[in-house]
Design an enzyme around this catalytic site. Structure first.
Site, PDB file in Angstrom:
ATOM      1  N   ASP A 334      -0.425  -7.089   0.017  1.00 39.82           N
ATOM      2  CA  ASP A 334       0.697  -7.016   0.958  1.00 39.82           C
ATOM      3  C   ASP A 334       0.549  -5.741   1.809  1.00 39.82           C
ATOM      4  O   ASP A 334      -0.258  -4.861   1.520  1.00 39.82           O
ATOM      5  CB  ASP A 334       2.025  -7.026   0.173  1.00 39.82           C
ATOM      6  N   GLU A 530      13.897  -6.509   3.560  1.00 39.60           N
ATOM      7  CA  GLU A 530      13.255  -5.696   2.517  1.00 39.60           C
ATOM      8  C   GLU A 530      14.179  -4.564   2.043  1.00 39.60           C
ATOM      9  O   GLU A 530      15.394  -4.743   1.959  1.00 39.60           O
ATOM     10  CB  GLU A 530      11.900  -5.208   3.014  1.00 39.60           C
TER      11      GLU A 530
HETATM   12  C1  BGC Z   1       6.224  -8.127   3.234  1.00 39.65           C
HETATM   13  C2  BGC Z   1       5.479  -9.447   3.142  1.00 39.65           C
HETATM   14  C3  BGC Z   1       5.018  -9.883   4.508  1.00 39.65           C
HETATM   15  C4  BGC Z   1       4.195  -8.778   5.126  1.00 39.65           C
HETATM   16  C5  BGC Z   1       3.626  -9.121   6.490  1.00 39.65           C
HETATM   17  C6  BGC Z   1       5.480  -7.091   4.040  1.00 39.65           C
HETATM   18  O1  BGC Z   1       6.284  -5.994   4.319  1.00 39.65           O
HETATM   19  O2  BGC Z   1       6.455  -7.638   1.928  1.00 39.65           O
HETATM   20  O3  BGC Z   1       6.309 -10.419   2.554  1.00 39.65           O
HETATM   21  O4  BGC Z   1       4.286 -11.071   4.397  1.00 39.65           O
HETATM   22  O5  BGC Z   1       5.005  -7.623   5.260  1.00 39.65           O
HETATM   23  O6  BGC Z   1       4.570  -9.130   7.475  1.00 39.65           O
END
Ligand code: BGC
Length: 643
Positions: A334, A530
């Site tokens: 990630d 998030e």
């Molecule tokens: C998230 C992921 C996401 C990635 C790309 C990260 O901050 O945890 O779920 O796919 O960003 O955007």
């Protein structure tokens, strides 16, 4: 004195000559490399068999690997944010494996055409590399092609969880993939298979449920739906147009409050307690289901397993995911997750790749990553066989998508925000609503109701009802998404001339004299993504509480509709409300809420997660028990039905 002056002069002449020599030598060297780069032909391709579509995929991969330099192999392992690509020529030069638009990373012109042009420019650059390996282009299409205004925005996953309907979820995933494919994008970082245990977490809504069985069934349906949109290859062959990526492996949702490795967050990116029983019984089954359904890539989470960052867990990635679950696709880390591993960038990359990460979402500095990993292989810190395995897995997915066998252009026959997709989203919205309270059958709204008053922060705000990952990472505010309908607009349209619908955001109708038959308070949370959404005490905002009180003063009965990414703590207020509906984050089709309010479709949704009464009850255990043993406000699966 004289001697001193002479010495000084001699030194200056000496220094000047030195500098000149250095400048000339550098220029000569640069010129030499320029000539080398420009005129020396690239290494010959040893074996072109990989371009032969009649050969078995594994043979084609072996052929391609045999022609790749170590640098080219490592280039395939790089996943770079599109805004971090310094020059388009770098995609060609380094043979970059994949590029992503993280949420909010849009083309200069944020339209279907703008996306198609941007993606095909990147794709062309990758195809111009020595071996012509096409890249993957990834987005987070977690509730529709959310980055693109005009795309259909479906309910966030928790709303789909409330429908508990795998067939519907498969259709939603397919429609989403059609809109993604319509812009040439071939990779979606979805579905999310997290199992949230704590409503204080800012990502609860990205998950279907905390129930492993439900997550497994909807997750598998989502993978199938995404990969069921087909593209024509050469001859009569067809390939999935979009690759699905279940995430976040593994145990994401069970992190402990205040354990985050990110100083700004409270629980997101935190520690999941090591528990092999939960691993086997709860966290792994959804991933096993997704792999069975054909997932060719899996994303590893930003959480830790105990104190070890997931990206550094050889046990979980190599032994469990690739070994026990038999996953033969590629594992992607990630966002910047690899560099969260302590020890500096070199050690972090070595440790992640050695643990089994195949593609690294860097997402920034690809040059130093490639340099470091090539060096690590040369000095024996990473085995070349590990690199070969990683690249084989990445190429396997690329071959499965037919990237070598087709012209990778956006499919213009597929539409963004079509009527059909909006109808589907509207159905998903009404099916996702959970009716939690219905005193004296206040719902559905009766035909005899002739006056309705609407209030609340989420009543007339498409941005708020869509939540985050809509155009911007943290979402947007207001009603400017093309083709979308706010919940208020939906109510007004449905009421038509049968009922007078008035709206005041703060619910202050006191000047209007007579009481209305019904008040509808549409309240909720402003969008968050998030860790930005980690909330110690997830309650209703005071403006919304006041709006409810104001409606209660001027309406005979009041129905509260909560638009939120998680259950909110409402124990103190709920007893005074006549009706309560949890609407989650419904997306662009607000009309779907009106459909159920007025009884055109019944309420059938069930809570996909338990609804706590207080923060003392958190986290909720794997068995559904509260932390302090007290009773939940509503248990998982609760939901009243109407006919
Ligand atoms: C998230 C992921 C996401 C990635 C790309 C990260 O901050 O945890 O779920 O796919 O960003 O955007």
């Amino acid at each position: 004195m004289n001697t001193h002056m002479e010495n000084k002069k001699a030194f200056s002449v000496f220094a000047l000559v030195g500098i000149l020599l250095f400048v000339f030598a550098s220029a000569a060297l640069a010129f030499f490399f320029f000539i080398l780069y420009k005129y020396v032909p690239p290494l010959p391709v040893k074996d072109m068999a990989y371009m032969d579509a009649t050969l078995p995929v594994e043979t084609r991969i072996t052929s391609l690997l045999s022609s790749m330099t170590l640098e080219e192999k490592v280039g395939q392992m790089a996943l770079v944010s599109k805004d971090s690509i310094v020059r388009m020529g770098d995609v060609t030069h380094y043979g970059i494996g994949a590029v992503l638009s993280n949420a909010g990373a849009k083309p200069a012109e944020n339209t279907q055409e703008g996306w198609s042009t941007m993606v095909s420019d990147f794709t062309d650059a990758s195809k111009a590399s020595r071996l012509g390996v096409p890249l993957l282009y990834g987005v987070d299409a977690i509730h529709g092609h959310g980055n693109l205004p005009g795309a259909t925005i479906f309910p966030h996953a928790i709303g789909l969880g409330a429908t508990a309907d795998a067939e519907l979820v498969e259709k939603v995933a397919k429609a989403t993939a059609e809109e993604v494919a319509a812009t040439g994008v071939n990779w979606s970082f979805s579905p999310n298979l997290d199992e949230p245990k704590d409503i204080r977490w800012g990502r609860v809504y990205e998950a279907f449920s905390d129930d492993p069985k439900l997550v497994a069934s909807l997750g598998a349906a989502y993978v199938k739906g995404t990969q069921s949109v087909l593209k024509m290859g050469s001859g009569s062959s067809t390939y999935p147009a979009v690759l699905s990526t279940p995430k976040h492996f593994v145990g994401a949702g069970s992190m402990i409050w205040d354990s985050s490795s990110n100083k700004k967050y409270r629980i997101d990116q935190g520690k999941t307690p090591v528990n092999e029983k939960f691993l086997n019984e709860a966290y792994l089954p959804p991933f096993a289901g997704a792999i069975d359904a054909g997932a060719q890539s899996v994303m590893v989470g930003l959480n830790s397993w105990g104190i070890r960052k997931l990206s550094a867990s050889k046990h979980l990635i190599t032994e469990v995911l690739k070994g026990e679950l038999g996953f033969n696709g590629f594992v992607v880390s990630d966002w910047y997750g690899v560099y969260e591993i302590p020890g500096g960038k070199y050690i972090a990359a070595v440790s992640a790749i050695d643990s089994g990460i195949d593609m690294v979402m860097l997402p920034f500095d690809y040059k130093s990553f490639i340099r470091n990993v090539v060096f690590a292989v040369r000095v024996g810190n990473i085995k070349e066989s590990r690199i070969d395995d990683a690249v084989r897995r990445i190429l396997r997915a690329k071959f499965a998508l037919g990237l070598f066998d087709q012209v990778n252009t956006a499919s213009s026959s597929l539409q963004i925000g079509s009527n059909e997709h909006r109808q589907l989203a509207r159905e998903a919205v009404s099916r996702s609503l959970v009716l939690l309270k219905n005193e004296e059958d206040v719902l559905p709204i009766r035909k005899s109701v002739t006056s309705i008053r609407v209030a609340g922060s989420a009543a007339d705000n498409v941005g708020e009802q869509s939540g985050a990952w809509t155009v911007e990472w943290q979402g947007i505010d207001g009603n400017w998404l093309p083709g979308a309908t706010s919940i208020l607009q939906g109510i007004k349209t449905r009421a038509g001339t049968n009922a007078d619908v008035q709206y005041e955001k703060d619910g202050n109708f006191s000047a209007n004299g007579q009481k209305a038959d019904i008040g509808i308070a549409i309240v909720g949370e402003s969008p968050y993504a998030e860790g930005w959404g980690d909330r110690e005490n997830p309650i209703l905002y005071k403006e919304d509480l006041q709006a409810i009180l104001n409606l209660q003063a001027t309406c005979e009965k009041v129905i509260v509709v909560i638009v939120s990414g998680r259950p909110l703590l409402v124990s103190n207020e709920v007893s005074s409300w006549d009706g309560l509906i949890e609407a989650w984050l419904p997306g662009s089709e607000g009309q779907g809420v009106a459909d159920a309010l007025f009884g055109d479709v019944p309420f059938t949704g069930k809570l996909p997660v338990p609804w706590p009464a207080s923060t003392q009850q958190l986290p909720i255990g794997q068995d559904g028990a509260t932390a302090d043993g007290s009773a939940l406000l509503f248990a998982r699966d609760f939901g009243l039905t109407t006919r």
